[in-house]
Design an enzyme around this catalytic site. Structure first.
Site, PDB file in Angstrom:
ATOM      1  N   LYS A 145      38.168  32.460 -74.579  1.00  0.00           N
ATOM      2  CA  LYS A 145      37.834  31.023 -74.576  1.00  0.00           C
ATOM      3  C   LYS A 145      37.435  30.667 -73.154  1.00  0.00           C
ATOM      4  CE  LYS A 145      39.232  26.450 -76.153  1.00  0.00           C
ATOM      5  NZ  LYS A 145      38.518  25.652 -75.176  1.00  0.00           N
ATOM      6  N   ARG A 174      29.854  23.765 -73.161  1.00  0.00           N
ATOM      7  CA  ARG A 174      29.245  24.300 -74.379  1.00  0.00           C
ATOM      8  C   ARG A 174      27.761  23.984 -74.399  1.00  0.00           C
ATOM      9  NH1 ARG A 174      32.000  23.882 -80.178  1.00  0.00           N
ATOM     10  NH2 ARG A 174      30.501  25.047 -81.391  1.00  0.00           N
ATOM     11  N   ARG A 195      36.197  20.443 -87.769  1.00  0.00           N
ATOM     12  CA  ARG A 195      37.276  21.106 -87.035  1.00  0.00           C
ATOM     13  C   ARG A 195      38.198  21.695 -88.092  1.00  0.00           C
ATOM     14  NH1 ARG A 195      39.126  20.483 -81.817  1.00  0.00           N
ATOM     15  NH2 ARG A 195      38.151  18.481 -81.410  1.00  0.00           N
TER      16      ARG A 195
HETATM   17  P1  ATP Z   1      39.235  22.028 -75.300  1.00  0.00           P
HETATM   18  O1  ATP Z   1      39.539  20.622 -74.966  1.00  0.00           O
HETATM   19  O2  ATP Z   1      40.416  22.838 -75.657  1.00  0.00           O
HETATM   20  O3  ATP Z   1      38.288  22.682 -74.367  1.00  0.00           O
HETATM   21  P2  ATP Z   1      37.438  21.039 -77.109  1.00  0.00           P
HETATM   22  O4  ATP Z   1      38.114  19.858 -77.681  1.00  0.00           O
HETATM   23  O5  ATP Z   1      36.421  20.853 -76.066  1.00  0.00           O
HETATM   24  O6  ATP Z   1      38.524  22.047 -76.628  1.00  0.00           O
HETATM   25  P3  ATP Z   1      37.558  22.672 -79.328  1.00  0.00           P
HETATM   26  O7  ATP Z   1      36.847  22.652 -80.588  1.00  0.00           O
HETATM   27  O8  ATP Z   1      38.960  22.241 -79.418  1.00  0.00           O
HETATM   28  O9  ATP Z   1      36.780  21.812 -78.280  1.00  0.00           O
HETATM   29  O10 ATP Z   1      37.502  24.123 -78.723  1.00  0.00           O
HETATM   30  C1  ATP Z   1      36.311  24.807 -78.849  1.00  0.00           C
HETATM   31  C2  ATP Z   1      35.570  24.709 -77.536  1.00  0.00           C
HETATM   32  O11 ATP Z   1      35.871  25.837 -76.744  1.00  0.00           O
HETATM   33  C3  ATP Z   1      34.079  24.784 -77.786  1.00  0.00           C
HETATM   34  O12 ATP Z   1      33.549  23.487 -77.870  1.00  0.00           O
HETATM   35  C4  ATP Z   1      33.533  25.546 -76.624  1.00  0.00           C
HETATM   36  O13 ATP Z   1      33.064  24.655 -75.640  1.00  0.00           O
HETATM   37  C5  ATP Z   1      34.719  26.269 -76.041  1.00  0.00           C
HETATM   38  N1  ATP Z   1      34.653  27.754 -76.177  1.00  0.00           N
HETATM   39  C6  ATP Z   1      34.889  28.624 -75.186  1.00  0.00           C
HETATM   40  N2  ATP Z   1      34.789  29.880 -75.620  1.00  0.00           N
HETATM   41  C7  ATP Z   1      34.481  29.831 -76.927  1.00  0.00           C
HETATM   42  C8  ATP Z   1      34.255  30.816 -77.926  1.00  0.00           C
HETATM   43  N3  ATP Z   1      34.337  32.111 -77.679  1.00  0.00           N
HETATM   44  N4  ATP Z   1      33.955  30.378 -79.179  1.00  0.00           N
HETATM   45  C9  ATP Z   1      33.876  29.062 -79.459  1.00  0.00           C
HETATM   46  N5  ATP Z   1      34.086  28.092 -78.552  1.00  0.00           N
HETATM   47  C10 ATP Z   1      34.394  28.459 -77.294  1.00  0.00           C
END
Ligand code: ATP
Length: 589
Positions: A252, A257, A416
């Protein structure tokens, strides 16, 4: 559609805070609208000319709009500015000034939505020397044909202060109510929106061809797909149990993104689906050279790396890239790397319904890896210990943890779900994870902070009710510079009363439109009679609150308010805490 009629609808929408009422106003409007114009009507309700991903901005500042108003009323710009600072809204000033002015010209052709849209389209596209004069001339022309009410909304629209508080999902409900009935049809409409991120196109197809035609929506290069998101769990064991069988475990990455669309050129879209192509010329170049297909959509994370060692750097450093005018400079100071984790379309074929393990194989086949681009490292396993080991490796390399994916899952745009689960380092601390919450109000500080905002009221998003529910007050973790910066940013969103989409029993000194999302960490989630998140779910007249919340230093500009941590997630975190307590109780008894 006559612009007068449209302005009347905007007036009605501004006057209500009730979602059901908004849906019925919108439904009536959509039924009346010519299907050829409905896309424009939808964008204009959203306060824009085109969907965000096209990145078209009208580019009229309040000063220029005031000048146009001065042109047609003959009233001094300074006086207009004075009145605006008194009332707080140039739109209302325009309305008042035009009410006083005797309308002498009679127009044979009434102003229409189509004409306003196409004139403002010209305004948005004009550039180079003389652009400001052209913008001024066009806006003055439109204003001179406007009634007081039309002028009020025209002005608010062009300077970006329309702020009707109508969420995308409310528009979807309005469309469903206007053109179809039934839950299944509502789902079809939402699915089309998730795969296109374009409410205008969805509305147009729906109005012209009917709901069945929405089935043909698929991943299209050039139109961003709404991001699939991850659920969270606390241990590798839980993840394996939840998914059953083998899982794909990936780093991660702590970056930004990005969804990359490649056809003739390359476009980059953020998690919020804004066009961020210009912020990352280096990524565009890499995509051009190292993506081996002619046409397709891939997804990944842009990560900042140390210019000397090539090691990953924290996310904050990347945010400097967001400052448009410094791109060239920051490109050297903060070099980036692209880690790809998904492929959603390939040479005209939509891959979102293809199982993940095949998508990953296709991704690997279509990327030429080098020092600037990689497919995100993964292991496939059903062994929790191996997951733990891989996670520790990821963390030691600067990642936040791992994202674990069900190899057989499809890409569910905008959802989600548990086919993606994140497991993070922070989950080991008392409260599982940081939360991203929206600032909805402020309290004036004391002592050194007298006269300044010293603490903020935070809210979580309730995606079922489309409301922001208060969950905490935060005053720690801010540096003096943070507080100053926050005050400046937030003052743009200051409103007189609580926003119609905010639920709170707490009274603050200043209310804001929910807009700014910040990251906080807290020691735990507790019951509280004060806050409204999860109200009445665990106990009568009681909601959930954060204990000892602290700002982590991170503003989540990459998140829209609707992308903040949801009330449902907070409820789940609290439930998990309860079951942990009861498990520990069983063990000790
Ligand atoms: P967080 O606040 O934990 O960063 P988030 O709320 O931005 O998460 P989530 O859906 O909870 O978003 O977590 C997925 C996010 O993690 C994605 O939006 C992406 O930006 C990031 N990410 C990093 N590595 C990966 C991966 N290998 N596959 C998918 N998403 C990833």
């Amino acid at each position: 559609m006559e612009f007068k009629e449209f302005a009347n609808v905007l007036e009605k929408l501004s006057g209500t805070t009730k979602r059901l009422e908004m849906i019925s106003i919108l439904s009536e409007l959509f039924q009346k609208t010519d299907p050829e114009t409905i896309d424009k009507v939808v964008y204009m309700i959203q306060g824009k000319l085109y969907p965000d991903y096209l990145g078209v901005e009208i580019g009229i500042a309040e000063k220029l709009a005031a000048k146009a108003l001065s042109n047609i009323t003959g009233i001094d710009v300074e006086e207009i500015a004075q009145q605006t600072s008194k009332i707080g809204d140039l739109g209302s000033v325009a309305e008042q000034l035009l009410q006083k002015k005797k309308q002498i010209t009679l127009f044979s052709e009434p102003l229409t939505v189509e004409r306003v849209h196409s004139s403002l389209d010209k305004v948005a596209k004009v550039s180079g020397p003389g652009a400001q004069e052209t913008k001024l001339r066009i806006l003055s022309g439109l204003l001179s044909e406007s009634s007081p009410l039309e002028a009020k909304y025209l002005i608010r629209f062009v300077i970006g202060t329309l702020r009707l508080g109508v969420a995308d999902y409310t528009i979807l409900d309005g469309l469903a109510s206007a053109f179809t009935g039934g839950k299944e049809n509502r789902e079809l409409i939402e699915k089309a929106y998730n795969s296109s991120s374009d409410l205008g196109i969805v509305a147009k197809v729906l109005a012209k061809e009917g709901v069945e035609a929405l089935r043909k929506f698929s991943a299209t290069t050039g139109r961003p797909i709404r991001s699939m998101l991850a659920e969270r769990l606390t241990t590798a064991q839980e993840v394996v149990e939840k998914m059953g069988g083998e899982v794909s475990v990936e780093y991660k990455l702590d970056g930004e993104r990005v969804q990359i669309h490649k056809k003739d050129g390359v476009s980059l879209f953020s998690r919020r689906l804004e066009n961020i192509t210009h912020h990352f010329p280096d990524i565009v170049k890499t995509a051009q050279n190292n993506l081996l297909f002619k046409e397709g959509i891939v997804e990944g994370e842009i990560v900042a790396v140390d210019p000397n060692t090539g090691e990953m750097r924290p996310f904050q450093e990347l945010m400097h890239r967001r400052r448009k005018y410094e791109v060239e400079k920051t490109m050297e100071e903060v070099p980036t790397m692209l880690y790809l984790f998904d492929i959603l379309a390939l040479n005209g074929k939509d891959l979102t319904q293809t199982p993940y393990k095949q998508r990953r194989r296709l991704l690997i086949e279509n990327v030429e890896e080098d020092a600037s681009i990689k497919v995100v490292p993964n292991v496939t396993t059903s062994n929790p210990e191996e997951i733990e080991k891989f996670m520790n490796q990821a963390i030691s390399e600067g990642c936040e943890g791992v994202v674990i994916k069900d190899p057989n899952s499809v890409y569910r745009a905008g959802a989600r779900e548990f086919s993606w689960i994140k497991l993070k380092r922070e989950y080991r601390s008392e409260l599982a994870d940081t939360l991203d919450l929206v600032i909805v109000g402020a309290f004036y500080g004391k002592g050194k902070r007298t006269g300044k905002y010293g603490a903020y009221l935070l809210a979580a998003y309730d995606d079922e009710k489309d409301m922001f529910e208060s969950v905490s007050k935060v005053g720690t973790g801010f540096t003096d510079e943070d507080l100053e910066k926050f005050q400046k940013i937030l003052n743009q969103y200051k409103i007189k009363d609580k926003h119609s989409r905010v639920n709170s029993n707490v009274k603050v000194d200043v209310w804001f439109i929910p807009q700014i999302v910040i990251e906080v960490i807290a020691s735990e989630i507790t019951l509280s009679p004060i806050y409204t998140a999860g109200y009445g779910i665990f106990k009568k007249d009681t909601g959930l609150a954060l204990r000892f919340p602290k700002f982590t230093g991170r503003i989540r500009d990459d998140k829209a308010p609707e992308d903040s941590t949801t009330v449902r997630e907070i409820i789940e975190l609290y439930q998990r805490k309860l079951s942990k307590i009861s498990r520990e109780g069983e063990q000790t008894s």
